[in-house]
Design a protein around this motif. Structure first.
Motif, PDB file in Angstrom:
ATOM      1  N   GLY A 185      51.028 -54.364 -37.209  1.00  0.00           N
ATOM      2  CA  GLY A 185      50.571 -54.455 -35.830  1.00  0.00           C
ATOM      3  C   GLY A 185      49.296 -53.684 -35.587  1.00  0.00           C
ATOM      4  N   ILE A 186      48.893 -53.647 -34.336  1.00  0.00           N
ATOM      5  CA  ILE A 186      47.662 -52.981 -33.924  1.00  0.00           C
ATOM      6  C   ILE A 186      47.964 -52.087 -32.730  1.00  0.00           C
ATOM      7  CG2 ILE A 186      45.259 -53.280 -33.205  1.00  0.00           C
ATOM      8  CD1 ILE A 186      45.477 -56.151 -34.156  1.00  0.00           C
TER       9      ILE A 186
ATOM     10  N   THR B 251      51.930 -50.200 -39.643  1.00  0.00           N
ATOM     11  CA  THR B 251      53.104 -50.929 -40.100  1.00  0.00           C
ATOM     12  C   THR B 251      54.344 -50.319 -39.465  1.00  0.00           C
ATOM     13  OG1 THR B 251      53.355 -49.506 -42.044  1.00  0.00           O
ATOM     14  CG2 THR B 251      52.066 -51.526 -42.316  1.00  0.00           C
ATOM     15  N   CYS B 252      55.356 -51.153 -39.276  1.00  0.00           N
ATOM     16  CA  CYS B 252      56.661 -50.699 -38.788  1.00  0.00           C
ATOM     17  C   CYS B 252      57.700 -51.482 -39.580  1.00  0.00           C
ATOM     18  CB  CYS B 252      56.794 -50.939 -37.295  1.00  0.00           C
ATOM     19  SG  CYS B 252      58.364 -50.345 -36.602  1.00  0.00           S
TER      20      CYS B 252
ATOM     21  N   LYS C 231      41.281 -48.235 -45.064  1.00  0.00           N
ATOM     22  CA  LYS C 231      42.411 -47.319 -45.114  1.00  0.00           C
ATOM     23  C   LYS C 231      43.733 -48.077 -45.075  1.00  0.00           C
ATOM     24  CE  LYS C 231      42.291 -43.605 -42.598  1.00  0.00           C
ATOM     25  NZ  LYS C 231      42.161 -42.695 -41.433  1.00  0.00           N
ATOM     26  N   ALA C 232      44.725 -47.512 -45.744  1.00  0.00           N
ATOM     27  CA  ALA C 232      46.075 -48.071 -45.664  1.00  0.00           C
ATOM     28  C   ALA C 232      46.601 -47.877 -44.248  1.00  0.00           C
ATOM     29  CB  ALA C 232      46.993 -47.376 -46.670  1.00  0.00           C
ATOM     30  N   PRO C 233      47.274 -48.877 -43.689  1.00  0.00           N
ATOM     31  CA  PRO C 233      47.804 -48.712 -42.335  1.00  0.00           C
ATOM     32  C   PRO C 233      48.863 -47.620 -42.296  1.00  0.00           C
ATOM     33  CG  PRO C 233      48.660 -50.720 -43.348  1.00  0.00           C
ATOM     34  CD  PRO C 233      47.594 -50.195 -44.258  1.00  0.00           C
ATOM     35  N   ARG C 234      48.846 -46.825 -41.219  1.00  0.00           N
ATOM     36  CA  ARG C 234      49.866 -45.792 -41.079  1.00  0.00           C
ATOM     37  C   ARG C 234      51.169 -46.417 -40.599  1.00  0.00           C
ATOM     38  NH1 ARG C 234      50.417 -43.792 -35.649  1.00  0.00           N
ATOM     39  NH2 ARG C 234      48.858 -44.684 -34.246  1.00  0.00           N
ATOM     40  N   SER C 235      52.261 -45.758 -40.904  1.00  0.00           N
ATOM     41  CA  SER C 235      53.578 -46.250 -40.530  1.00  0.00           C
ATOM     42  C   SER C 235      54.007 -45.613 -39.205  1.00  0.00           C
ATOM     43  CB  SER C 235      54.595 -45.924 -41.616  1.00  0.00           C
ATOM     44  OG  SER C 235      55.884 -46.350 -41.246  1.00  0.00           O
TER      45      SER C 235
END
Length: 383
Positions: free
Chosen positions: A173-174, A167-168, A100-104
């Motif tokens: 990050g995690i 992501t930010c 999955k694409a990382p959520r923002s």
């Protein structure tokens, strides 16, 4: 809207980047692109794919079956939440290899808990924290840390649960569970009279990690990785120094047990008397000496200035912690083991600097200076 496909053969497996809709009008375009791809595994970057129909799913399933029969695989990367829900509803997420694409996320109102060389930790809410890597750290590092954190938990290492990669802005990050604990560095700094006791505790924590056998199918062999890391130093050091460092590396003993490679007091939370180890992105298989060298670099060499930067402790307290740590760690080991460490201590301290040169661009100039002007001369002098 159609489907655009950008082909890149610079990666292995081949990467096809999709943008648009994968439906009955465009599925043949993807099928043809997969057929044209060079032999081997194929990865589809789905970050720009906004819709997948049943016709598109059939193309993906057929491609998966064909590649599997030939000993290869099809991977779908950066799948958006909407598209992922389609795979979830149909059950294809159990068959196809999906990421999955990382959520923002936003840091608005988030509390900064700690700051380190690689990144920062923020409290998101009452139940979760996020570790954000600094700009310049490759996004796949976060994916690797999440994978290793999960594997470490299953091995029995005391660590926090990891949830998802996020992501930010430009940082990755995690998200971890929020544990009711204090940073070990803060505890030590606030209780200087018990520094020696905390050094022995840090030693015991390290021994517990080093007693666990690592799975070579999951964790890399750190010594093998350093062959590449040291080899890359040719851009900064003369060939004679690179060869010398490789010779010192090969002299290190091999081991099948776990090594954290960043196991200092700012990567440990204390829940009462129970340690919780964090920052598991470098968990590997290798000699305990990799961890001892890292601790020596931070606490045992105050002239390098890392103790205060990494732990916020004054350097003299760091030296006291180091002396208690090293005495405790080698107390029940043969004298020859300590002699080997002492003989190689500056080389072992240099390994984290070498790693940092490879992965953290913003610290690279400082680490090159330390390696070239401080640690290498001490090694060659036989100190």
């Amino acid at each position: 809207m159609g489907l655009d496909i950008l082909t890149s053969q610079a990666s292995s497996p081949n990467v096809l980047r999709l943008a648009g809709r994968l439906d009955h009008e465009t599925c043949d375009v993807l099928a043809a692109a997969i057929d044209r791809a060079a032999e081997g595994s194929i990865a589809l970057d789905m970050s720009g794919c906004e819709y997948v129909s049943s016709a598109g799913l059939r193309v993906l399933l057929v491609a998966h079956q064909n590649l599997t029969r030939s000993g290869h695989r099809l991977s779908l990367l950066n799948v958006t939440p909407l598209v992922f829900s389609v795979f979830d509803v149909t059950g294809l997420n159990q068959i196809l290899r999906l990421e999955k694409a990382p959520r923002s996320i936003s840091l608005d109102g988030a509390e900064l808990i700690s700051a380190g060389a690689c990144g920062d930790c923020y409290r998101l809410d009452a139940e979760t924290v996020v570790k954000l890597y600094r700009d310049g750290v490759a996004p796949e590092i976060a994916e690797k840390e999440k994978k290793f954190a999960k594997a470490a938990f299953l091995l029995g290492l005391p660590t926090a649960l990891s949830y998802d990669v996020v992501t930010c802005g430009t940082r990755t990050g995690i998200v971890y569970e929020m544990i009711d604990a204090r940073l070990f560095s803060a505890i030590i700094k606030d209780d200087p009279l018990n520094t020696a006791r905390y050094g022995r505790m840090l030693s015991d924590i390290a021994k517990s990690v080093h007693s666990i056998k690592g799975d070579p199918e999951i964790f890399p062999r750190l010594k093998d990785q350093f062959v590449d890391y040291i080899g890359s130093l040719g851009a900064f050091l003369p060939p004679s120094d690179v060869s010398y460092l490789l010779e010192r590396l090969q002299a290190l003993p091999d081991s099948a047990t776990c090594v954290h490679f960043d196991l200092h007091s700012s990567n440990i939370m204390m829940r009462g008397n129970e340690p919780v180890i964090i920052d598991l992105g470098d968990l590997s298989i290798g000699s305990y000496l990799f961890d001892i060298g890292l601790v020596y670099m931070i606490y045992g060499l105050p002239e390098l200035g890392f103790c205060e930067m990494v732990t916020k402790m004054p350097p003299e307290q760091g030296v006291e912690l180091w002396e208690a740590y090293i005495a405790s760690y080698f107390a029940d080991r043969p004298a020859a083991d300590y002699a080997f460490f002492h003989q190689n201590r500056f080389f072992l301290a240099s390994l984290r600097a070498i790693y940092t040169i490879t992965f953290l661009p913003y610290l690279r100039p400082r680490m090159i200076d330390i390696l070239r002007d401080v640690l290498l001369p001490k090694m060659r002098a036989g100190l």
